[in-house]
Enzyme design. Structure first.
Site, short mmCIF file in Angstrom:
data_model
loop_
_atom_site.label_atom_id
_atom_site.label_comp_id
_atom_site.label_asym_id
_atom_site.label_seq_id
_atom_site.Cartn_x
_atom_site.Cartn_y
_atom_site.Cartn_z
N LYS A 19 0.99 -1.19 0.11
CA LYS A 19 0.23 0.40 0.27
C LYS A 19 0.85 1.28 -0.10
CE LYS A 19 -3.42 -2.35 2.03
NZ LYS A 19 -4.52 -2.93 3.70
N GLN A 45 -5.07 -1.68 9.21
CA GLN A 45 -5.01 -3.10 8.55
C GLN A 45 -5.76 -4.06 9.37
OE1 GLN A 45 -3.94 -3.32 5.74
NE2 GLN A 45 -4.25 -5.12 5.92
N ASP A 74 -11.83 2.96 3.70
CA ASP A 74 -11.69 1.31 3.98
C ASP A 74 -13.11 1.15 2.95
OD1 ASP A 74 -10.62 -0.49 3.35
OD2 ASP A 74 -9.93 -0.84 5.97
#
Ligand code: NAP
Length: 299
Positions: A54, A98, A121
């Site tokens: 990422k 995460q 997200d």
């Protein structure tokens, strides 16, 4: 008949190229560089790899990548405080914690602490509500990536029957909402669905998001269907050598490709689209936070 392979890597490279151009336009027109903060708790090896990838792709897109690490034994409160700091930091436009987090932390509490406008997200209930209402908001990355692949493969989706196998908040439900928005007729299946095979056989678009290796068989696929396999399952692969593993999807790829008109492979299908969509969300979030029309960036 043998279907064509939907090359997710190629689609993701193209999407990231377009995001980079739009990010450069944002910088030159408005002097703003999007910032994506990723928080990792502990040292899970798979999460380490995701976070590293990422970071690399965020920088390649011309964005600021901020990485924060907390020890495995940090308290939930430590993490929530970190999220609050990032919520209030104007250099941070997107926040991603995460997952999975250690068992003593509540994933839902963390999701609900992130400001909806920075929730890249797309998991905050506010954003899930926007999606369910057909309104603008942050859309979860993997579903968004799957929907882009379907659109780019088929073009007009109106009236097609989409069958989604899986109803998680992370994957199944958001994909269903996105395809409903495209005027598909949507059927959602799950572990209690009766006649799963028959339902799959009626799909023009069949999306598998289950987590059971190769559940969907060749004779579950209507001739000419488009298949999107979101599943990622790691299996032992002794044929590749001792201790080796391989990734397979939720669809029996070699069987299903014989009936499908197009199909995503695993790996190399939906997976690569996830980070590209995370970057897209970061760009969209940056625009929303600065009252800039996204369309102004020439995306
Ligand atoms: P999940 O939360 O475990 O949800 C699985 C869904 O499948 C549930 O709705 C469950 O039904 C349903 N299901 C289970 N067994 C079934 C059966 N025999 N027949 C029909 N439906 C069944 O999983 P998830 O997070 O949605 O992830 C699904 C898959 O996508 C996993 O393989 C995961 O690794 C993968 N994934 C990939 C990406 C990516 O590409 N980047 C991202 C996220 C997830 P119930 O609701 O009734 O229990």
């Amino acid at each position: 008949m043998s279907g064509t392979i939907i090359d997710g890597k190629k689609h993701a490279i193209d999407l990231r190229r377009r995001i980079k151009i739009a990010t450069n336009n944002l910088k030159s027109k408005y002097g703003i560089t999007p910032g994506l903060a990723v928080v990792l708790v502990g040292n899970d090896p798979a999460s380490e790899i995701y976070v590293r990838n990422k970071g690399i792709q965020t920088k390649e897109a011309g964005m600021e990548s901020l990485e924060f690490r907390l020890a495995e034994d940090s308290s939930e409160d430590d993490l929530l405080k970190k999220v609050e700091v990032l919520n209030n930091d104007s250099a941070v436009n997107g926040i991603l914690v995460q997952f999975p987090v250690p068992k003593h932390m509540s994933q839902q509490k963390i999701i609900e602490t992130i400001l909806p406008l920075k929730d890249v997200d797309g998991l905050h209930p506010v954003n899930a509500g926007y999606l369910a209402s057909g309104l603008k908001g942050m859309v979860p990355c993997t579903p968004q990536g799957a929907a882009i692949l379907i659109k780019e493969t088929l073009g007009e989706l109106s009236g097609l029957h989409a069958v989604i196998v899986g109803r998680s908040n992370l994957v199944g439900k958001p994909i269903a909402q996105l395809l409903l928005k495209e005027n598909c007729t949507v059927t959602i299946c799950h572990s209690r669905t009766k006649d799963l095979k028959e339902t799959c056989l009626s799909a023009d678009i069949l999306v598998a998001a289950v987590g059971i290796p190769e559940l969907i068989k060749e004779d579950w696929v209507k001739p000419g269907a488009t298949i999107i396999d979101v599943g990622i399952n790691r299996l032992d692969a002794p044929e590749k050598g001792p201790g080796k593993t391989k990734l397979v999807g939720d669809v029996d790829y070699n069987g299903a490709i014989k009936n499908a008109s197009s199909i995503t492979p695993v790996p190399g299908g939906v997976g690569p689209m996830t980070i590209a969509c995370l970057l897209l969300n970061t760009l969209i979030a940056t625009c929303a936070q600065n009252n800039i029309e996204f369309s102004d960036l020439g995306f």
